[in-house]
Design a protein around this motif. Structure first.
Motif, PDB file in Angstrom:
ATOM      1  N   LEU A   1       9.675   9.035  -3.919  1.00 51.96           N
ATOM      2  CA  LEU A   1      10.386   7.769  -4.163  1.00 51.96           C
ATOM      3  C   LEU A   1      11.642   7.485  -3.198  1.00 51.96           C
ATOM      4  CD1 LEU A   1      10.008   7.446  -8.067  1.00 51.96           C
ATOM      5  CD2 LEU A   1       8.436   6.489  -6.155  1.00 51.96           C
ATOM      6  N   VAL A   2      12.398   8.345  -3.192  1.00 50.98           N
ATOM      7  CA  VAL A   2      13.559   8.064  -2.393  1.00 50.98           C
ATOM      8  C   VAL A   2      13.278   7.996  -0.848  1.00 50.98           C
ATOM      9  CG1 VAL A   2      15.721   9.287  -1.212  1.00 50.98           C
ATOM     10  CG2 VAL A   2      15.302   9.261  -3.660  1.00 50.98           C
ATOM     11  N   ILE A   3      12.143   8.563  -0.449  1.00 50.65           N
ATOM     12  CA  ILE A   3      11.618   8.354   0.885  1.00 50.65           C
ATOM     13  C   ILE A   3      11.027   7.183   1.273  1.00 50.65           C
ATOM     14  CG2 ILE A   3       9.886   9.267   2.728  1.00 50.65           C
ATOM     15  CD1 ILE A   3      10.392  12.181   1.726  1.00 50.65           C
ATOM     16  N   ALA A   4      10.197   6.699   0.326  1.00 50.23           N
ATOM     17  CA  ALA A   4       9.533   5.297   0.353  1.00 50.23           C
ATOM     18  C   ALA A   4      10.719   4.257   0.079  1.00 50.23           C
ATOM     19  CB  ALA A   4       8.853   5.314  -0.860  1.00 50.23           C
TER      20      ALA A   4
ATOM     21  N   LEU B   1       2.050   6.703  -6.820  1.00 55.56           N
ATOM     22  CA  LEU B   1       0.816   7.807  -7.311  1.00 55.56           C
ATOM     23  C   LEU B   1       1.066   8.913  -7.220  1.00 55.56           C
ATOM     24  CD1 LEU B   1      -2.500   5.683  -6.406  1.00 55.56           C
ATOM     25  CD2 LEU B   1      -1.624   6.062  -8.497  1.00 55.56           C
ATOM     26  N   VAL B   2       1.531   9.325  -5.984  1.00 50.66           N
ATOM     27  CA  VAL B   2       1.845  10.843  -5.540  1.00 50.66           C
ATOM     28  C   VAL B   2       3.067  11.210  -6.649  1.00 50.66           C
ATOM     29  CG1 VAL B   2       2.901  12.373  -3.893  1.00 50.66           C
ATOM     30  CG2 VAL B   2       1.204  10.595  -3.274  1.00 50.66           C
ATOM     31  N   ALA B   3       4.055  10.496  -6.672  1.00 55.43           N
ATOM     32  CA  ALA B   3       5.095  10.794  -7.473  1.00 55.43           C
ATOM     33  C   ALA B   3       4.804  10.904  -9.042  1.00 55.43           C
ATOM     34  CB  ALA B   3       5.986   9.536  -7.673  1.00 55.43           C
TER      35      ALA B   3
ATOM     36  N   LYS C   1      12.437  -0.529   7.592  1.00 63.38           N
ATOM     37  CA  LYS C   1      11.379  -1.626   7.897  1.00 63.38           C
ATOM     38  C   LYS C   1      12.181  -2.904   7.808  1.00 63.38           C
ATOM     39  CE  LYS C   1       7.088   1.039   7.342  1.00 63.38           C
ATOM     40  NZ  LYS C   1       5.736   0.897   6.665  1.00 63.38           N
ATOM     41  N   ARG C   2      12.583  -3.205   6.672  1.00 61.45           N
ATOM     42  CA  ARG C   2      13.359  -4.400   6.493  1.00 61.45           C
ATOM     43  C   ARG C   2      14.427  -4.615   7.468  1.00 61.45           C
ATOM     44  NH1 ARG C   2      15.059  -6.112   0.602  1.00 61.45           N
ATOM     45  NH2 ARG C   2      12.591  -5.770   0.379  1.00 61.45           N
TER      46      ARG C   2
ATOM     47  N   PHE D   1       0.840  -1.272  -0.037  1.00 65.00           N
ATOM     48  CA  PHE D   1      -0.028  -0.265   0.162  1.00 65.00           C
ATOM     49  C   PHE D   1       0.854   1.151  -0.109  1.00 65.00           C
ATOM     50  CE2 PHE D   1      -2.096   3.337   2.504  1.00 65.00           C
ATOM     51  CZ  PHE D   1      -3.044   3.676   1.652  1.00 65.00           C
ATOM     52  N   GLY D   2       1.918   1.316   0.824  1.00 64.42           N
ATOM     53  CA  GLY D   2       2.771   2.421   0.786  1.00 64.42           C
ATOM     54  C   GLY D   2       3.460   2.758  -0.546  1.00 64.42           C
ATOM     55  N   TRP D   3       4.006   1.554  -1.081  1.00 64.27           N
ATOM     56  CA  TRP D   3       4.585   1.834  -2.432  1.00 64.27           C
ATOM     57  C   TRP D   3       3.527   2.253  -3.498  1.00 64.27           C
ATOM     58  CZ3 TRP D   3       9.340   2.742  -3.919  1.00 64.27           C
ATOM     59  CH2 TRP D   3      10.312   2.253  -3.371  1.00 64.27           C
TER      60      TRP D   3
END
Length: 242
Positions: free
Chosen positions: A224-227, A16-18, A234-235, A9-11
């Protein structure tokens, strides 16, 4: 919702925002190229004047127009127009040539008082010999809300943008009746209000559009960099958990 679903969902949201930011950047580049192409054209001299129907035959070129035009009823006041740092309106009135072509005539600029009370406009009447620059109308920008609202004065509309089909419909001319450009009336003619022949009035120069495009693309990359950074953190956190 599992961690995997949260990551997906985050990606999706980030992409979409990008994509929206990239779309805005592309739009700014298109505006830059349009204005560069306009400024690259040499304004024609008064000695090379053509009739209105001749100008309409090559609508994308600049023309100096000289013709006998019959003013038609109806006045359009374009809001949010700056001149020498003052806010005001531009006054437009339709006029028809003997050929049948109809164009919005730019009669000039009027200031608005602090209370934004619209001035009483005296419409031009009859047939007059007019001359001016056949040029694009002021840029519309992003369309928000209705293009026209009726003013208190009869047969007068306040416009937030130059939506020519909507204007033509309100004036009772039919959606496609108006010429795709306007007639920027010669400032030396003894009618109308304060005006000039600036090709890019009340708008941004091409360099500013390029700057805004770069900003939108940079914001898309930043999302995209922040994501990616958040995904990496998280990993690592998952891998460090016992």
């Amino acid at each position: 919702m599992t961690r995997q679903h949260t990551a997906v969902f985050g990606w999706v949201l980030a992409v979409l925002v990008a994509a929206v930011f990239c779309g805005l950047g592309v739009w700014q580049l298109q505006r830059m190229h349009q204005k560069e192409a306009l400024l690259a054209q040499l304004p024609p001299g008064r000695d090379n004047a053509v009739r209105l129907d001749q100008a309409a035959a090559t609508p994308d070129a600049l023309h100096w127009v000289r013709d006998q035009l019959q003013f038609l009823p109806g006045t359009v006041l374009l809001d949010n127009q700056l001149r020498e740092g003052r806010a005001g309106i531009k006054v437009y009135q339709p006029a028809r040539a003997a050929s049948g072509a109809v164009v919005l005539v730019d009669l000039g600029w009027l200031p608005l008082p602090a209370d934004r009370q619209l001035p009483v406009i005296k419409s031009e009447q009859g047939s007059q010999a007019l001359q001016g620059l056949w040029a694009p109308p002021p840029a519309s920008g992003i369309a928000l809300g209705p293009a026209l609202t009726a003013a208190k004065q009869p047969q007068t509309w306040l416009a937030t943008r130059m939506d020519l089909p909507a204007i033509a419909t309100q004036l009772g001319l039919g959606a496609g009746a108006l010429a795709p450009r306007v007639l920027r009336l010669d400032p030396t003619l003894p009618l109308g209000y304060a005006r000039d022949l600036d090709l890019l009035p009340n708008t941004l120069p091409p360099s500013r559009h390029l700057g805004y495009a770069v900003q939108w693309f940079a914001m898309a990359l930043a999302v995209l960099v922040i994501a990616l950074v958040l995904q990496f953190k998280k990993r690592r956190k998952v891998e460090e958990e016992p």
